[in-house]
Design an enzyme around this catalytic site. Structure first.
Site, mmCIF file in Angstrom:
data_model
loop_
_atom_site.group_PDB
_atom_site.id
_atom_site.type_symbol
_atom_site.label_atom_id
_atom_site.label_comp_id
_atom_site.label_asym_id
_atom_site.label_seq_id
_atom_site.Cartn_x
_atom_site.Cartn_y
_atom_site.Cartn_z
ATOM 1 N N SER A 1 11.084 20.088 -1.148
ATOM 2 C CA SER A 1 10.217 21.563 -1.180
ATOM 3 C C SER A 1 10.403 22.861 -1.993
ATOM 4 C CB SER A 1 10.664 22.034 0.416
ATOM 5 O OG SER A 1 9.624 22.864 0.984
ATOM 6 N N GLN B 1 4.928 25.533 -8.500
ATOM 7 C CA GLN B 1 4.066 26.257 -7.349
ATOM 8 C C GLN B 1 3.847 27.604 -8.115
ATOM 9 O OE1 GLN B 1 6.386 28.071 -4.224
ATOM 10 N NE2 GLN B 1 4.864 27.008 -2.682
ATOM 11 N N TYR C 1 2.426 36.057 1.345
ATOM 12 C CA TYR C 1 2.382 36.756 0.083
ATOM 13 C C TYR C 1 0.902 37.059 -0.160
ATOM 14 C CZ TYR C 1 7.174 34.939 -0.376
ATOM 15 O OH TYR C 1 8.429 34.764 -0.039
ATOM 16 N N ARG D 1 -0.434 25.616 -0.245
ATOM 17 C CA ARG D 1 0.453 25.690 0.705
ATOM 18 C C ARG D 1 0.058 27.097 1.423
ATOM 19 N NH1 ARG D 1 7.129 26.310 1.493
ATOM 20 N NH2 ARG D 1 6.874 24.442 2.309
ATOM 21 N N ARG E 1 16.196 22.881 2.712
ATOM 22 C CA ARG E 1 17.581 23.169 2.705
ATOM 23 C C ARG E 1 18.481 21.850 2.775
ATOM 24 N NH1 ARG E 1 16.879 26.344 8.140
ATOM 25 N NH2 ARG E 1 15.377 24.916 8.183
HETATM 26 C C1 LIG Z 1 16.444 29.580 -0.211
HETATM 27 C C2 LIG Z 1 15.170 28.948 -0.087
HETATM 28 C C3 LIG Z 1 14.007 29.519 -0.705
HETATM 29 C C4 LIG Z 1 12.704 29.379 -0.682
HETATM 30 N N1 LIG Z 1 11.687 29.530 -1.601
HETATM 31 C C5 LIG Z 1 10.566 29.310 -1.171
HETATM 32 C C6 LIG Z 1 9.546 29.383 -2.171
HETATM 33 O O1 LIG Z 1 9.916 29.767 -3.502
HETATM 34 N N2 LIG Z 1 8.048 28.990 -2.129
HETATM 35 C C7 LIG Z 1 7.860 28.396 -0.776
HETATM 36 O O2 LIG Z 1 6.698 27.994 -0.731
HETATM 37 N N3 LIG Z 1 8.971 28.264 0.072
HETATM 38 C C8 LIG Z 1 9.989 28.570 -0.177
HETATM 39 N N4 LIG Z 1 11.154 28.435 0.730
HETATM 40 C C9 LIG Z 1 10.564 27.499 2.205
HETATM 41 C C10 LIG Z 1 10.823 25.953 1.859
HETATM 42 O O3 LIG Z 1 10.232 25.457 1.018
HETATM 43 C C11 LIG Z 1 10.654 25.282 3.387
HETATM 44 O O4 LIG Z 1 9.408 25.283 3.557
HETATM 45 C C12 LIG Z 1 11.793 26.103 4.542
HETATM 46 O O5 LIG Z 1 13.020 26.023 3.801
HETATM 47 C C13 LIG Z 1 11.769 24.931 5.426
HETATM 48 O O6 LIG Z 1 12.168 23.697 5.252
HETATM 49 P P1 LIG Z 1 13.637 23.173 5.530
HETATM 50 O O7 LIG Z 1 13.727 23.218 6.931
HETATM 51 O O8 LIG Z 1 13.635 21.730 5.042
HETATM 52 O O9 LIG Z 1 14.458 24.063 4.754
HETATM 53 C C14 LIG Z 1 12.434 28.667 0.643
HETATM 54 C C15 LIG Z 1 13.640 28.100 1.428
HETATM 55 C C16 LIG Z 1 14.794 28.371 1.235
HETATM 56 C C17 LIG Z 1 15.726 28.022 2.240
#
Ligand SMILES: Cc1cc2nc3c(=O)[nH]c(=O)nc-3n(C[C@H](O)[C@H](O)[C@H](O)COP(=O)(O)O)c2cc1C
Ligand SMILES: Cc1cc2nc3c(=O)[nH]c(=O)nc-3n(C[C@H](O)[C@H](O)[C@H](O)COP(=O)(O)OP(=O)(O)OC[C@H]3O[C@@H](n4cnc5c(N)ncnc54)[C@H](O)[C@@H]3O)c2cc1C
Length: 783
Positions: free
Chosen positions: A411, A489, A570, A618, A712
């Site tokens: 992701s 992205q 955003y 997204r 994560r």
């Molecule tokens: C450290 C971090 C940075 C993130 N940065 C972005 C990002 O730049 N763009 C985005 O669309 N989502 C971002 N997210 C959201 C993740 O893409 C994802 O949707 C979110 O962590 C939930 O998924 P997970 O439970 O597998 O971590 C970020 C998440 C984390 C943990």
């Protein structure tokens, strides 16, 4: 001690029994408005685990209950002329009337006073009682009287249901999905004693109306149901007992205790009948109350402990029930599914049963689900093994001309480590190692389209040559050393811009060095955040051009795919959500207007991006906030982007406004992906607290998403996919030659590890009561 219990249902009677055992000298009276044997309904079900509890807390009633029970192990799903069965579920049923008679007898034996035909109007008549238990069911009069204190929330669900019975024998917990000229009807049926079964019928309000059920008498509606389910009833009649059609009330109460009064069972919280947990919850509440009072020095403290200790368990069960009821409310989403995939969805709807778990209990069924999935992949032109197919997560997918080797995605995750927007060594290692780790598709973090489009000073960008060169190096490495595809992205921070690095205070405004921020409307994120400037047409044109220019640089870098970030509050998301868009021009107001600018940007990008390369968007499918976007809006948003040429919708949620109240949990955003995919009919990627390969397979096999992204989990485990490939024996998984000895070792060891694990699981699983009963009654000759 004096205890008054209002309501002689399972909760009230079992509480009376347990409290009397604990305090033999207490004066305990149960007040029940009905007669002793005058009870509505037919059967109730319990799981083996609940029976274990009953055995522990009151062996005599447990023994009598289990002597009367019908046991079964299988769940059977009937759909479009097929039936699929899964064993190992360990359920049993008995007549509600029998259960209540057993509990009444046991309560009397212990010295509880039972007052039947005794309607309680209010609690003032119990002024001398030390404890008043309100176990008066879902319509609890006393909860309503004190609603200002208990604050019940009653959500009347849309589907109609009626509880009937039959003399038809059944050997499984049976779900029947029947197509009619009016729409789909569902029967939830199970046998609860020899010669008797419960039949709960359910349908959506429109089908209910079209079928003319409104206004029919009990007998007439039973006749209509008998007609619809004729081929399943085999000539056995349907029986009624106050079997009127109702809407299920989902009840939650903010408080369960008022002075010396306590809510128990359905009075405080209900759980939808599709997971058969109402009576279980009611009786386990009684257990929790007795435990809390036993250990507490005063009644008041005991009641506080009951509420504190019990709430989480009740909410967990309610959550599972809610997920299940929503599945049944939206059964039309799956109606054109292959019956095997449909049955897989029924089994796994409430998260308790998963792909791996089913593979242990019903290996043939899961093998069939794998084959159905593989056939769908083959129908898209892939040459995949249809006899012994790979697990769903290792099946390929094509978006336009981009082929992804498996369904696992890294992701997008911002690393907050760029210098002047230039990704550095950290990014190179980060993306490189995750690509080598085996995920089919890697997303970059949100790459900002301009300096003032950044969230933080550490955000990466793609507005100058230096950044382009750095990204090209990363893309080249991924392509040269892995089978992964890589998508950029692109985004603009909007009003969340000029904020601190994640580890210094997420979304908090920079104290110095900030820049001017923009949004759909001049609303700050936090009260002390910078007030953004409302975008005017000139700024809209400038930013749109920045998106296109960054995308063109992305194409020169060699990215395989591009995603437009329209989520998480955003800039583009701020147009879509009504909570952040207060505009009165053609970019505000209706959803069509709010989508206008994001779609303009998307269309400009789509025109500039090679037609053979896919694009995704997204979205935040819900704002998790009053007045904000909901799943239904997400479907409309996805359709609009679909028409504009989007190939995949990346379904995230929230982060729109800081006062949102997300409901987290395992795979918590997957229901939105399921809704978008199966209502808008677009390919989706789901994400959010998905942590195991088992969950990935469960989601895919049930048709809830086309790709599964993990954020994560990939931060700590770049090799997530390679490990899963070893576990599921997906030998084709690409591995660079440098790492092949590692791959060979893990594949070798995994075969043994998996066998050990499965043996352990089977050994650790106690025999279900149905299995024990079957063993006990098996004729000797058969052994
Ligand atoms: C450290 C971090 C940075 C993130 N940065 C972005 C990002 O730049 N763009 C985005 O669309 N989502 C971002 N997210 C959201 C993740 O893409 C994802 O949707 C979110 O962590 C939930 O998924 P997970 O439970 O597998 O971590 C970020 C998440 C984390 C943990
Ligand atoms: C269609 C349907 C199917 C279900 N299927 C199942 C199933 O398969 N398995 C399962 O476990 N559960 C099932 N349930 C749930 C189950 O019926 C309830 O969750 C369970 O009975 C709750 O127990 P209770 O003691 O809290 O409430 P109830 O069983 O409702 O008992 C409350 C009692 O209080 C009495 N009462 C109410 N007001 C007063 C008053 N003012 N004065 C005196 N007495 C009063 C009522 O007469 C009643 O006897 C189903 C429910 C429905 C609606």
């Amino acid at each position: 001690m004096k205890i008054a219990i209002i309501g002689g249902g399972p909760a009230g009677l079992y509480a009376a029994i347990l409290l009397k055992k604990q305090r033999p000298n207490a004066d305990i009276t149960v007040y029940e408005r009905n007669r002793a044997d005058d009870t509505f309904g037919f059967g109730v079900v319990f799981s083996d685990a609940t029976l274990d509890n009953f055995e522990k807390y009151d062996p005599p009633s447990y023994r009598r209950i289990t002597e009367e029970f019908a046991y079964w192990d299988d769940i059977a799903v009937h759909f479009k002329g097929t039936v699929h069965r899964v064993g190992g579920n360990g359920f049993c049923g008995c007549a509600r009337r029998t259960l209540l008679l057993i509990l009444q007898t046991r309560a009397r034996e212990l010295g509880v006073t039972l007052m039947f035909e005794s309607e309680v109007e209010d609690e003032t008549r119990f002024a001398d009682a030390d404890l008043i238990v309100l176990a008066d069911g879902s319509n609890s009069r006393l909860r309503e009287k004190h609603q200002a204190h208990f604050e019940p929330e009653i959500d009347l669900r849309s589907n109609k249901f009626a509880w009937m019975g039959s003399t038809k024998p059944l050997d499984a917990f049976t779900f029947i999905f029947e197509e009619t000229e009016w729409g789909p009807f569902i029967a939830h049926a199970y046998q609860y004693e020899a010669g008797h079964s419960t039949w709960i019928f359910e349908t959506d309000p429109e089908t209910f109306r079209r079928a003319g059920l409104e206004g029919l008498s009990e007998q007439q509606s039973a006749d209509r149901m008998a007609q619809i389910f004729e081929r399943f009833l085999d000539g056995y009649p349907l029986l009624t007992n106050r079997s009127m059609w109702r809407n299920f009330p989902m009840i939650r109460s903010r408080r369960w205790v008022k002075d010396n009064m306590v809510l128990l069972g359905d009075a405080k919280a209900t759980a939808h009948f599709s997971i058969g947990s109402g009576t279980k919850l009611a009786m386990e509440d009684a257990i929790a109350l007795a435990d809390a009072l036993r250990d507490a020095p005063t009644v008041a403290q005991g009641l506080q402990h009951y509420e504190q200790d019990r709430r989480e368990e009740v909410e967990k069960t309610q959550h599972a029930a809610d997920v299940s009821l929503v599945w049944f409310e939206h059964v039309d989403r799956f109606w054109d599914f292959d019956p095997v995939q449909f049955a897989f969805g029924v089994m796994t709807r409430s998260k308790a049963i998963t792909y791996d778990n089913l593979a242990l209990r019903a290996p043939k069924f899961v093998a069939e689900a794998d084959r159905v999935f593989a056939r769908q992949v083959a129908a898209r032109g892939f040459d995949v093994d249809l006899e012994k197919p790979a697990a769903p997560m290792f099946q390929p997918l094509r978006l336009r001309e981009m082929e992804i080797a498996n369904r696992v995605v890294v992701s997008p995750m911002c690393m907050y480590s760029a210098q002047q927007g230039v990704p550095g060594d950290f990014h190179f290692v980060h993306y490189g190692s995750r690509a080598i780790g085996g995920a089919g598709l890697i997303f970059t973090e949100m790459i900002c389209v301009a300096r003032d489009a950044r969230i933080t000073p550490g955000c990466a960008g793609l507005w100058n040559d230096e950044q382009e060169t750095a990204w090209r190096r990363i893309v080249d490495f991924v392509h040269a050393n892995s089978a992964a595809k890589i998508s950029l992205q692109l985004g603009h921070a909007g009003r969340k811009g000029a904020t601190k690095l994640m580890w210094d205070g997420m979304d908090r405004p920079l104290e110095d060095g900030g820049w001017e921020v923009f949004s759909a409307s001049p609303l700050p994120y936090f009260p002390d955040s910078q007030v953004p400037r409302e975008l005017d047409r000139a700024a809209m044109d400038r930013i749109k051009a920045e998106f296109v220019a960054a995308l063109q640089r992305g194409e020169r870098c060699g990215f395989d795919m591009a995603e437009l970030h329209c989520a998480h509050g955003y800039l583009l998301a701020s147009f879509i959500s009504p909570l952040t868009n207060r505009r009165t021009d053609e970019y505000g107001g209706s959803l069509a207007n709010r989508l206008r600018y994001p779609l303009e940007v998307f269309e400009a990008m789509r025109a500039a991006w090679p037609s053979h390369k896919p694009m995704s968007v997204r979205i935040s499918a819900t704002d998790w906030a009053e007045g904000g976007l909901s799943g239904d809006d997400a479907v409309r948003i996805a359709r609009a982007f679909g028409e504009a040429g989007v190939d995949l919708v990346d379904v995230s949620t929230g982060q729109t406004v800081q006062e949102s109240q997300p409901v987290y949990g395992r795979m918590f955003q997957t229901p939105f992906s399921e809704q978008v995919r199966n209502e808008a009919r677009v390919a989706t990627m789901c994400v959010g607290n998905i942590t195991t390969a088992d969950q990935v397979n469960t989601i895919l096999a049930a048709g809830r998403a086309d790709l599964v992204a993990l954020g994560r989990p990939h931060l700590v485990d770049p090799g997530f996919t390679m490990k899963a490939a070893a576990w599921y024996g997906a030998a084709d998984a690409y591995c660079p030659p440098q790492y092949l000895p590692g791959k060979e070792q893990i594949f070798r060891n995994s075969v043994r590890d998996r066998q050990d694990f499965e043996e352990l699981k089977v050994k650790a699983k106690p025999k279900t009561r149905a299995e024990l009963k079957a063993e006990a009654t098996k004729p000797l000759a058969a052994e």
